[in-house]
Design an enzyme around this catalytic site. Structure first.
Site, PDB file in Angstrom:
ATOM      1  N   LYS A   9       0.813  -1.225   0.000  1.00  0.00           N
ATOM      2  CA  LYS A   9       0.000   0.000   0.000  1.00  0.00           C
ATOM      3  C   LYS A   9       0.850   1.281   0.000  1.00  0.00           C
ATOM      4  O   LYS A   9       2.057   1.226   0.231  1.00  0.00           O
ATOM      5  CB  LYS A   9      -0.932  -0.051   1.225  1.00  0.00           C
ATOM      6  N   TYR A  49     -12.642  -2.127  -3.504  1.00  0.00           N
ATOM      7  CA  TYR A  49     -13.126  -2.124  -2.116  1.00  0.00           C
ATOM      8  C   TYR A  49     -14.650  -1.972  -2.035  1.00  0.00           C
ATOM      9  O   TYR A  49     -15.172  -1.548  -1.002  1.00  0.00           O
ATOM     10  CB  TYR A  49     -12.432  -1.027  -1.318  1.00  0.00           C
ATOM     11  N   ASN A 112      -1.837   0.310   6.826  1.00  0.00           N
ATOM     12  CA  ASN A 112      -1.329  -0.949   7.371  1.00  0.00           C
ATOM     13  C   ASN A 112      -0.521  -1.754   6.360  1.00  0.00           C
ATOM     14  O   ASN A 112      -0.415  -2.977   6.450  1.00  0.00           O
ATOM     15  CB  ASN A 112      -2.472  -1.760   7.998  1.00  0.00           C
ATOM     16  N   HIS A 115      -2.237  -5.486   1.642  1.00  0.00           N
ATOM     17  CA  HIS A 115      -3.530  -6.171   1.482  1.00  0.00           C
ATOM     18  C   HIS A 115      -3.253  -7.601   1.049  1.00  0.00           C
ATOM     19  O   HIS A 115      -2.335  -7.837   0.259  1.00  0.00           O
ATOM     20  CB  HIS A 115      -4.381  -5.500   0.394  1.00  0.00           C
ATOM     21  N   GLU A 126      -9.790 -11.074  -7.440  1.00  0.00           N
ATOM     22  CA  GLU A 126      -8.878  -9.926  -7.317  1.00  0.00           C
ATOM     23  C   GLU A 126      -7.725 -10.025  -8.318  1.00  0.00           C
ATOM     24  O   GLU A 126      -7.323  -9.023  -8.918  1.00  0.00           O
ATOM     25  CB  GLU A 126      -8.358  -9.831  -5.878  1.00  0.00           C
TER      26      GLU A 126
HETATM   27  P1  ATP Z   1      -7.120  -5.859   3.466  1.00  0.00           P
HETATM   28  O1  ATP Z   1      -8.518  -6.107   2.921  1.00  0.00           O
HETATM   29  O2  ATP Z   1      -6.539  -4.512   3.059  1.00  0.00           O
HETATM   30  O3  ATP Z   1      -6.211  -7.001   3.238  1.00  0.00           O
HETATM   31  P2  ATP Z   1      -8.105  -6.580   6.055  1.00  0.00           P
HETATM   32  O4  ATP Z   1      -8.823  -7.682   5.367  1.00  0.00           O
HETATM   33  O5  ATP Z   1      -7.214  -6.902   7.215  1.00  0.00           O
HETATM   34  O6  ATP Z   1      -7.208  -5.754   5.051  1.00  0.00           O
HETATM   35  P3  ATP Z   1     -10.593  -5.109   5.958  1.00  0.00           P
HETATM   36  O7  ATP Z   1     -11.535  -5.202   7.112  1.00  0.00           O
HETATM   37  O8  ATP Z   1     -10.881  -5.855   4.694  1.00  0.00           O
HETATM   38  O9  ATP Z   1      -9.126  -5.466   6.515  1.00  0.00           O
HETATM   39  O10 ATP Z   1     -10.411  -3.562   5.627  1.00  0.00           O
HETATM   40  C1  ATP Z   1      -9.800  -3.156   4.422  1.00  0.00           C
HETATM   41  C2  ATP Z   1      -8.849  -2.016   4.706  1.00  0.00           C
HETATM   42  O11 ATP Z   1      -9.596  -0.882   5.154  1.00  0.00           O
HETATM   43  C3  ATP Z   1      -7.856  -2.273   5.871  1.00  0.00           C
HETATM   44  O12 ATP Z   1      -6.722  -2.999   5.491  1.00  0.00           O
HETATM   45  C4  ATP Z   1      -7.510  -0.865   6.263  1.00  0.00           C
HETATM   46  O13 ATP Z   1      -6.556  -0.270   5.359  1.00  0.00           O
HETATM   47  C5  ATP Z   1      -8.849  -0.163   6.128  1.00  0.00           C
HETATM   48  N1  ATP Z   1      -9.601  -0.213   7.399  1.00  0.00           N
HETATM   49  C6  ATP Z   1     -10.222  -1.285   7.945  1.00  0.00           C
HETATM   50  N2  ATP Z   1     -10.832  -0.975   9.100  1.00  0.00           N
HETATM   51  C7  ATP Z   1     -10.591   0.361   9.302  1.00  0.00           C
HETATM   52  C8  ATP Z   1     -10.954   1.297  10.309  1.00  0.00           C
HETATM   53  N3  ATP Z   1     -11.704   0.931  11.363  1.00  0.00           N
HETATM   54  N4  ATP Z   1     -10.523   2.577  10.158  1.00  0.00           N
HETATM   55  C9  ATP Z   1      -9.794   2.954   9.100  1.00  0.00           C
HETATM   56  N5  ATP Z   1      -9.415   2.117   8.096  1.00  0.00           N
HETATM   57  C10 ATP Z   1      -9.805   0.838   8.195  1.00  0.00           C
HETATM   58 MG    MG Z   2     -10.009  -7.414   3.618  1.00  0.00          MG
END
Ligand code: ATP
Ligand code: MG
Length: 139
Positions: A9, A49, A112, A115, A126
């Site tokens: 990212k 997303y 973070n 992904h 994807e």
């Molecule tokens: P990813 O889908 O990016 O691999 P993930 O599956 O761990 O990560 P998801 O719940 O799918 O997390 O959320 C997608 C992305 O949205 C997260 O990786 C993060 O960058 C962002 N995100 C998730 N929760 C929050 C939150 N509470 N506040 C801000 N950003 C968030």
């Molecule tokens: Mg996710």
């Protein structure tokens, strides 16, 4: 052998730590079989997303994911989907386990660093959202 989809990212490209993340990937026996550096358009990021479009963090997430270059990858290996989720660590780096990418590199729950697909089915969707089959070269 299976495949997962990965994004390094903008917080990570910005800090020039993509090599360090790739080393963790390779040290865990996943092979990077496709890789491109791109800038996500707003449209593409929103499509990717779409599942989160009702979430309160959606607009911030799209701003962030379009704020700089990302590296998109296809990773191949035994149990690639599950293995990569484990190597990434928890979404919130405060909860991420020692030795994970997010523990080492993530800044906060949004920025973070990586992904990874969360299921075999989503990995296929994807990967085909970003790559043609002829761009993926297995060992
Ligand atoms: P990813 O889908 O990016 O691999 P993930 O599956 O761990 O990560 P998801 O719940 O799918 O997390 O959320 C997608 C992305 O949205 C997260 O990786 C993060 O960058 C962002 N995100 C998730 N929760 C929050 C939150 N509470 N506040 C801000 N950003 C968030
Ligand atoms: Mg996710």
């Amino acid at each position: 052998m299976n495949r997962t989809f990965s994004i390094i990212k903008p917080d990570a490209t910005q800090r020039n730590i993509t090599g360090s993340i790739n080393k963790i990937i390779e040290d865990n026996n996943l092979t990077i079989v496709a890789q491109k550096r791109i800038k996500l358009s707003r449209e593409k990021a929103e499509g990717f997303y779409a599942i989160h479009k009702e979430k309160p963090f959606f607009n911030d997430l799209i701003d962030y994911m379009t704020s700089g270059p990302v590296i998109i990858q296809v990773l191949e290996g035994d149990n690639a989907v599950e293995k990569y989720r484990k190597i990434m660590g928890s979404t919130n780096p405060e909860n991420a386990e020692e030795g994970t990418i997010r523990k080492k590199h993530a800044l906060n729950i949004q920025e973070n660093s990586v992904h990874g697909s969360d299921s075999e089915e989503n990995a296929k969707i994807e990967i085909s959202f970003f790559f043609n089959e002829n761009e993926i070269i297995s060992n």
